[in-house]
Design an enzyme around this catalytic site. Structure first.
Site, PDB file in Angstrom:
ATOM      1  N   LEU A  98      -6.408  12.026  -2.041  1.00 18.30           N
ATOM      2  CA  LEU A  98      -7.149  11.008  -1.712  1.00 18.30           C
ATOM      3  C   LEU A  98      -6.101  10.364  -0.461  1.00 18.30           C
ATOM      4  O   LEU A  98      -6.968  10.075   0.745  1.00 18.30           O
ATOM      5  CB  LEU A  98      -6.737   9.521  -2.414  1.00 18.30           C
ATOM      6  CG  LEU A  98      -7.524   9.772  -3.803  1.00 18.30           C
ATOM      7  CD1 LEU A  98      -7.041   8.214  -4.553  1.00 18.30           C
ATOM      8  CD2 LEU A  98      -9.071   9.728  -3.823  1.00 18.30           C
ATOM      9  N   PHE A 106       5.358  10.048   4.066  1.00 15.90           N
ATOM     10  CA  PHE A 106       6.301   9.817   3.061  1.00 15.90           C
ATOM     11  C   PHE A 106       5.573  10.128   1.467  1.00 15.90           C
ATOM     12  O   PHE A 106       6.262   9.693   0.700  1.00 15.90           O
ATOM     13  CB  PHE A 106       6.885   8.485   3.175  1.00 15.90           C
ATOM     14  CG  PHE A 106       7.387   8.110   4.453  1.00 15.90           C
ATOM     15  CD1 PHE A 106       8.614   8.714   4.869  1.00 15.90           C
ATOM     16  CD2 PHE A 106       6.814   7.221   5.243  1.00 15.90           C
ATOM     17  CE1 PHE A 106       8.862   8.571   6.143  1.00 15.90           C
ATOM     18  CE2 PHE A 106       7.179   6.966   6.613  1.00 15.90           C
ATOM     19  CZ  PHE A 106       8.506   7.536   7.103  1.00 15.90           C
ATOM     20  N   VAL A 144       2.175  11.882  -1.101  1.00 18.21           N
ATOM     21  CA  VAL A 144       0.831  12.342  -1.208  1.00 18.21           C
ATOM     22  C   VAL A 144       0.112  11.689  -2.267  1.00 18.21           C
ATOM     23  O   VAL A 144       0.883  11.259  -3.418  1.00 18.21           O
ATOM     24  CB  VAL A 144       1.023  13.837  -1.601  1.00 18.21           C
ATOM     25  CG1 VAL A 144      -0.422  14.479  -1.392  1.00 18.21           C
ATOM     26  CG2 VAL A 144       1.528  14.584  -0.549  1.00 18.21           C
ATOM     27  N   ASP A 174       2.743  -3.418   6.667  1.00 21.64           N
ATOM     28  CA  ASP A 174       1.884  -2.559   6.983  1.00 21.64           C
ATOM     29  C   ASP A 174       0.490  -2.895   6.646  1.00 21.64           C
ATOM     30  O   ASP A 174      -0.199  -2.029   5.953  1.00 21.64           O
ATOM     31  CB  ASP A 174       2.373  -1.173   6.163  1.00 21.64           C
ATOM     32  CG  ASP A 174       1.747   0.105   6.727  1.00 21.64           C
ATOM     33  OD1 ASP A 174       1.273  -0.095   8.016  1.00 21.64           O
ATOM     34  OD2 ASP A 174       1.774   0.982   6.149  1.00 21.64           O
TER      35      ASP A 174
HETATM   36  P1  ADP Z   1      -0.181   6.469   2.402  1.00 23.17           P
HETATM   37  O1  ADP Z   1       1.222   6.319   2.167  1.00 23.17           O
HETATM   38  O2  ADP Z   1      -0.667   7.819   2.338  1.00 23.17           O
HETATM   39  O3  ADP Z   1      -0.837   5.602   3.249  1.00 23.17           O
HETATM   40  P2  ADP Z   1      -1.684   4.702   0.204  1.00 23.17           P
HETATM   41  O4  ADP Z   1      -0.877   4.017  -0.631  1.00 23.17           O
HETATM   42  O5  ADP Z   1      -2.193   3.839   1.461  1.00 23.17           O
HETATM   43  O6  ADP Z   1      -0.653   5.889   0.770  1.00 23.17           O
HETATM   44  O7  ADP Z   1      -2.893   5.395  -0.157  1.00 23.17           O
HETATM   45  C1  ADP Z   1      -3.526   6.450   0.418  1.00 23.17           C
HETATM   46  C2  ADP Z   1      -4.972   6.413   0.194  1.00 23.17           C
HETATM   47  O8  ADP Z   1      -4.953   6.554  -1.191  1.00 23.17           O
HETATM   48  C3  ADP Z   1      -5.523   4.977   0.396  1.00 23.17           C
HETATM   49  O9  ADP Z   1      -6.090   4.736   1.685  1.00 23.17           O
HETATM   50  C4  ADP Z   1      -6.788   5.036  -0.743  1.00 23.17           C
HETATM   51  O10 ADP Z   1      -7.907   5.704  -0.371  1.00 23.17           O
HETATM   52  C5  ADP Z   1      -6.188   5.647  -1.864  1.00 23.17           C
HETATM   53  N1  ADP Z   1      -5.666   4.790  -2.819  1.00 23.17           N
HETATM   54  C6  ADP Z   1      -4.251   4.416  -3.055  1.00 23.17           C
HETATM   55  N2  ADP Z   1      -4.390   3.484  -4.180  1.00 23.17           N
HETATM   56  C7  ADP Z   1      -5.303   3.582  -4.453  1.00 23.17           C
HETATM   57  C8  ADP Z   1      -5.837   2.741  -5.754  1.00 23.17           C
HETATM   58  N3  ADP Z   1      -5.096   1.927  -6.516  1.00 23.17           N
HETATM   59  N4  ADP Z   1      -7.055   2.858  -6.035  1.00 23.17           N
HETATM   60  C9  ADP Z   1      -7.957   3.485  -5.437  1.00 23.17           C
HETATM   61  N5  ADP Z   1      -7.621   4.232  -4.202  1.00 23.17           N
HETATM   62  C10 ADP Z   1      -6.073   4.135  -3.876  1.00 23.17           C
HETATM   63 MG    MG Z   2      -1.392   3.605   3.572  1.00 24.18          MG
END
Ligand code: ADP
Ligand code: MG
Length: 353
Positions: free
Chosen positions: A28, A33, A35, A168
């Site tokens: 996704l 930091f 995946v 953030d």
């Molecule tokens: P990063 O550190 O890569 O920014 P994130 O926590 O923002 O990590 O998550 C990356 C992506 O994964 C998000 O943009 C979203 O699309 C998807 N994502 C993260 N958590 C969820 C969740 N609980 N449900 C659905 N999608 C999620």
């Molecule tokens: Mg993010």
């Protein structure tokens, strides 16, 4: 701190899940930091073909992110994506990596929705659960944006009342929860918990320059390091009052409000350009408006018109969020009481029908 967090986590989490319990699905996201994957439980693969969970394999800041998610789950669960479990996975890599599990909330972030030509009507459909057969126009768009802002500020107020600054806040870190039909925050990897001093020292390189407030640092430079935990608990309400670290998130939320109101500011490049313009105006939105309005494009004019509805209360709210000085910015709680939110939002609209 790592030792403290690790021993704390070991006591807190009974080993109910481990690496082999998860079947990895689609990737996704991938940041500096960690995946993120969509996953399902190996034991019940039939529950959902695509997987009803999300896994983040995190490196450096995984321990902090687990801590923050645990706090949120206990104190303000609805503000963020539903956290299931977090643990240190040591079998594969040297030193190990942190695995964090959430419920899969939905397929789209506010960033995805905002970049669609249909915004904000696509959000209206998702929140009300039906396509509304109403004439399109500024009034309707304003009501949708108002509903989104109310949800975001409500979630922010939950975090801030808990003592957590997200740091953030941006459309990419706002997920639409299909189950709750509301927006929730994700990605607490850069968050700070001021009541116990976790991740208290600002890591400015974690901050996204597109949405960061001009002060960059959460705490003023006069508080150079974190006091030890008991002192932090005793002092932090005072420090909070003095430094108003929550106003950092308010600035970022204000920029999201701006992007929702102005279609021409929704891309990264246009936001970066806006930031340069605003800096040149001394971070004074009124001065920026004065400089832009005479030669404004129709899209820019549309944003001003939307914010000028109802005697300009939208513009008033925006300018109370996006201000140079943190202490002059409104808080999440005060923003929720702003007259901009006096009107009924979207959900009430669909209940009335
Ligand atoms: P990063 O550190 O890569 O920014 P994130 O926590 O923002 O990590 O998550 C990356 C992506 O994964 C998000 O943009 C979203 O699309 C998807 N994502 C993260 N958590 C969820 C969740 N609980 N449900 C659905 N999608 C999620
Ligand atoms: Mg993010």
């Amino acid at each position: 701190w790592d030792m403290f967090v690790l021993s704390f986590l070991e006591r807190l989490f009974r080993p109910t899940y481990r690496k082999d319990d998860f079947v990895l699905g689609k990737k996704l996201g991938e940041g500096a930091f960690g995946v993120v994957y969509r996953v399902s439980l190996a034991k019940k693969p039939s529950s959902s073909k695509e997987g009803d969970l999300v896994l983040k394999k995190a490196t450096e800041y995984g321990a902090v992110e687990i801590w923050m998610n645990e706090r949120v789950r206990r104190a303000c669960a609805n503000s963020c994506a539903d956290f299931v479990y977090g643990f240190l996975e040591t079998s594969s890599k040297k030193g190990g990596e942190y695995w964090l599990i959430w419920r899969f909330e939905g397929k789209v972030t506010l960033a995805d929705l905002m970049l669609s030509k249909e915004f904000p009507y696509n959000v209206e459909t998702m929140i009300t659960g039906e396509v509304q057969n109403l004439p399109k126009g500024l009034e309707r768009e304003n009501r949708i944006i108002q509903t989104i802002m109310r949800q975001l500020l409500f979630a922010l107020d939950g975090l801030h009342s808990t003592g957590i600054v997200h740091r953030d806040i941006k459309p990419q870190n706002v997920i639409f929860s299909e189950g709750a039909r509301t927006f929730k925050f994700i990605d607490l990897g850069a968050a700070a918990d001021l009541r116990v001093g976790i991740n208290y020292i600002p890591k400015e390189f974690l901050l996204d320059p597109r949405y960061a407030a001009p002060e960059q640092y959460i705490m003023s430079t006069q508080t150079p390091s974190a006091p030890s935990a008991p002192v932090a608990i005793a002092l932090s309400p005072v420090l909070w009052q003095m430094n108003l670290p929550d106003r950092f998130d308010i600035y970022s939320a204000g920029l999201m409000f701006l992007q929702m109101a102005f279609p021409s500011l929704r891309t990264d490049s246009s936001l970066i350009q806006f930031n340069r313009q605003l800096k040149r105006c001394g971070y004074d939105l009124v001065a920026w408006r004065k400089s832009m309005e005479p030669r404004a494009s129709p899209e820019l004019r549309k944003g001003f018109e939307l914010l000028d509805l109802d005697g300009g209360i939208g513009w008033e709210l925006l300018t109370s969020m996006v201000r140079y000085k943190a202490r002059q910015r409104t808080s999440a709680k005060a923003a929720l009481a702003h007259p901009y939110f006096d009107r009924e939002g979207l959900l009430a609209l669909s209940f009335m029908q």
